[in-house]
Enzyme design. Sequence first.
Site, PDB file in Angstrom:
ATOM      1  N   ARG A  51       0.852  -1.193   0.000  1.00 13.06           N
ATOM      2  CA  ARG A  51       0.000   0.000   0.000  1.00 13.06           C
ATOM      3  C   ARG A  51       0.888   1.243   0.000  1.00 13.06           C
ATOM      4  O   ARG A  51       0.621   2.219  -0.698  1.00 13.06           O
ATOM      5  CB  ARG A  51      -0.954   0.020   1.215  1.00 13.06           C
ATOM      6  CG  ARG A  51      -1.659   1.368   1.383  1.00 13.06           C
ATOM      7  CD  ARG A  51      -2.911   1.347   2.255  1.00 13.06           C
ATOM      8  NE  ARG A  51      -2.812   0.483   3.405  1.00 13.06           N
ATOM      9  CZ  ARG A  51      -2.064   0.716   4.495  1.00 13.06           C
ATOM     10  NH1 ARG A  51      -1.344   1.816   4.597  1.00 13.06           N
ATOM     11  NH2 ARG A  51      -2.030  -0.151   5.482  1.00 13.06           N
ATOM     12  N   TYR A 104     -17.013  16.203 -15.735  1.00 13.22           N
ATOM     13  CA  TYR A 104     -17.339  14.788 -15.645  1.00 13.22           C
ATOM     14  C   TYR A 104     -18.400  14.589 -14.551  1.00 13.22           C
ATOM     15  O   TYR A 104     -18.262  15.137 -13.447  1.00 13.22           O
ATOM     16  CB  TYR A 104     -16.058  14.013 -15.313  1.00 13.22           C
ATOM     17  CG  TYR A 104     -16.284  12.548 -15.104  1.00 13.22           C
ATOM     18  CD1 TYR A 104     -16.709  11.734 -16.161  1.00 13.22           C
ATOM     19  CD2 TYR A 104     -16.103  11.964 -13.861  1.00 13.22           C
ATOM     20  CE1 TYR A 104     -16.923  10.384 -15.966  1.00 13.22           C
ATOM     21  CE2 TYR A 104     -16.314  10.607 -13.668  1.00 13.22           C
ATOM     22  CZ  TYR A 104     -16.730   9.826 -14.720  1.00 13.22           C
ATOM     23  OH  TYR A 104     -16.946   8.501 -14.522  1.00 13.22           O
ATOM     24  N   ASP A 176      -8.016  18.814 -14.545  1.00 12.58           N
ATOM     25  CA  ASP A 176      -8.271  17.438 -14.968  1.00 12.58           C
ATOM     26  C   ASP A 176      -7.852  17.350 -16.436  1.00 12.58           C
ATOM     27  O   ASP A 176      -8.502  17.916 -17.315  1.00 12.58           O
ATOM     28  CB  ASP A 176      -9.760  17.112 -14.784  1.00 12.58           C
ATOM     29  CG  ASP A 176     -10.089  15.664 -15.137  1.00 12.58           C
ATOM     30  OD1 ASP A 176      -9.349  15.058 -15.944  1.00 12.58           O
ATOM     31  OD2 ASP A 176     -11.098  15.141 -14.616  1.00 12.58           O
ATOM     32  N   LYS A 201      -8.603   6.212 -19.248  1.00 11.28           N
ATOM     33  CA  LYS A 201      -8.951   6.727 -20.570  1.00 11.28           C
ATOM     34  C   LYS A 201      -7.734   6.676 -21.504  1.00 11.28           C
ATOM     35  O   LYS A 201      -7.262   5.616 -21.801  1.00 11.28           O
ATOM     36  CB  LYS A 201      -9.545   8.133 -20.415  1.00 11.28           C
ATOM     37  CG  LYS A 201     -10.578   8.249 -19.258  1.00 11.28           C
ATOM     38  CD  LYS A 201     -11.847   7.465 -19.474  1.00 11.28           C
ATOM     39  CE  LYS A 201     -12.759   7.376 -18.247  1.00 11.28           C
ATOM     40  NZ  LYS A 201     -13.111   8.640 -17.603  1.00 11.28           N
TER      41      LYS A 201
HETATM   42  C1  LIG Z   1     -13.599   9.063 -16.322  1.00  9.89           C
HETATM   43  C2  LIG Z   1     -13.246  10.402 -15.851  1.00  9.89           C
HETATM   44  C3  LIG Z   1     -12.993  10.655 -14.491  1.00  9.89           C
HETATM   45  C4  LIG Z   1     -13.137   9.592 -13.415  1.00  9.89           C
HETATM   46  O1  LIG Z   1     -12.210   8.575 -13.562  1.00  9.89           O
HETATM   47  P1  LIG Z   1     -12.473   7.036 -13.153  1.00  9.89           P
HETATM   48  O2  LIG Z   1     -11.213   6.354 -13.561  1.00  9.89           O
HETATM   49  O3  LIG Z   1     -13.690   6.572 -13.914  1.00  9.89           O
HETATM   50  O4  LIG Z   1     -12.716   7.012 -11.683  1.00  9.89           O
HETATM   51  C5  LIG Z   1     -12.602  11.932 -14.129  1.00  9.89           C
HETATM   52  N1  LIG Z   1     -12.493  12.931 -15.043  1.00  9.89           N
HETATM   53  C6  LIG Z   1     -12.761  12.724 -16.349  1.00  9.89           C
HETATM   54  C7  LIG Z   1     -12.620  13.869 -17.311  1.00  9.89           C
HETATM   55  C8  LIG Z   1     -13.150  11.466 -16.804  1.00  9.89           C
HETATM   56  O5  LIG Z   1     -13.413  11.279 -18.100  1.00  9.89           O
END
Ligand SMILES: *Cc1c(COP(=O)(O)O)cnc(C)c1O
Length: 381
Positions: A51, A104, A176, A201
């Site tokens: 961890r 998101y 982000d 992603k």
């Molecule tokens: C998918 C996504 C998230 C969240 O991520 P997870 O891996 O699904 O928890 C946050 N910001 C954006 C822009 C996203 O597309």
Amino acid sequence: MSDDHSFETLAIHAGNTADPLTGAVVPPIYQVSTYKQDGVGGLRGGYEYSRSANPTRTALEENLAALEGGSVGLAFASGLAAEDCLLRTLLSPGDHVVIPNDAYGGTFRLFAKVVSRWGVTFSVADSSDPAAVRAALTPKTKVIWVETPSNPLLGISDIQALAGVARAAGVRLVVDNTFASPYLQQPLALGADVVVHSTTKYMGGHSDVVGGALIVNDTALGEELAYHQNAMGAVAGPFDAWLVLRGIKTLAVRMDRHSENATRVADMLTRHPRVTQVLYPGLPEHPGHETAAKQMKAFGGMVSFRVEGGEEAAVEVCNRAKLFTLGESLGGVESLIEHPGRMTHASVVGSALEVPGDLVRLSVGIESGDDLLADLKQMLG
Ligand SMILES: *Cc1c(COP(=O)(O)O)cnc(C)c1O
């Protein structure tokens, strides 16, 4: 790996030193929880419990820091786990956050349903307008949160301008960078304090792993975040870390192809009689086009569009997809289509972040552009 190498080289080599024991050229998946100590406290390479740290995760974390131009990278079990760790590190009861009016859905839900229960308040502002963000600041504001390009409306926010607003107010700017990836956009170099990723992603890139990341260049903040990462424990597992590290090696070539295909798709949709609006920052008529051209290397693989005939027509288009896969998520090699209002953004219905019912979102993959255009044309009929 020295920082003066170019992005493509860092993507493949940063953190990826050959295994000291065998010379394996790819970091092994250290599928292990604990480590033999050479006498009490005699740790080999600092590893004691997975961890706190695991060599496969370390390889990914070093790679992430190098790609975003940061000093500390941290890998989490999901994007939302990364966001949760960040918010609980930066905020205390009574603090205030400015969030964008296009984000998101899960990020909005985290603020609206989870963090708000702990006495943190937030205001929604149009982050494409730095003056609107400045006007939303209160004496309690600690964080400005921005997503650019945004999900699902592909809005563009000027990172450098927002960094100026944040600096003047003594608050932190969080970006982000999931939609752009560090290949297309480098928020820390533009003045952001923290970069957030859903590595699920484009970083992973193959729709086979869920993960998240935080990258900072303030080492003291990095240490605080690492402390909380360990204290709260939502870390990336060794196999997940390995998959993301593997995906990142082809990030540059994938993003080039995603951007090229998305540009063709956006051009075709712009001319299609059943499409009323195309949202793609690469289009000269997009209101954020100039800013995007200034802060991004190319315009990425996400395209949204609005269909004549309203919500039912948009759902119908999604249901007719053959090569595009109807599904949530984005950023994989395969093309995806979805209806944000009923799928990814169902959690923002009725809020200031509600998205239009006639909106369709595409994650344009790296298949043949001709095949993708043909499928879209048959979907639109
Ligand atoms: C998918 C996504 C998230 C969240 O991520 P997870 O891996 O699904 O928890 C946050 N910001 C954006 C822009 C996203 O597309």
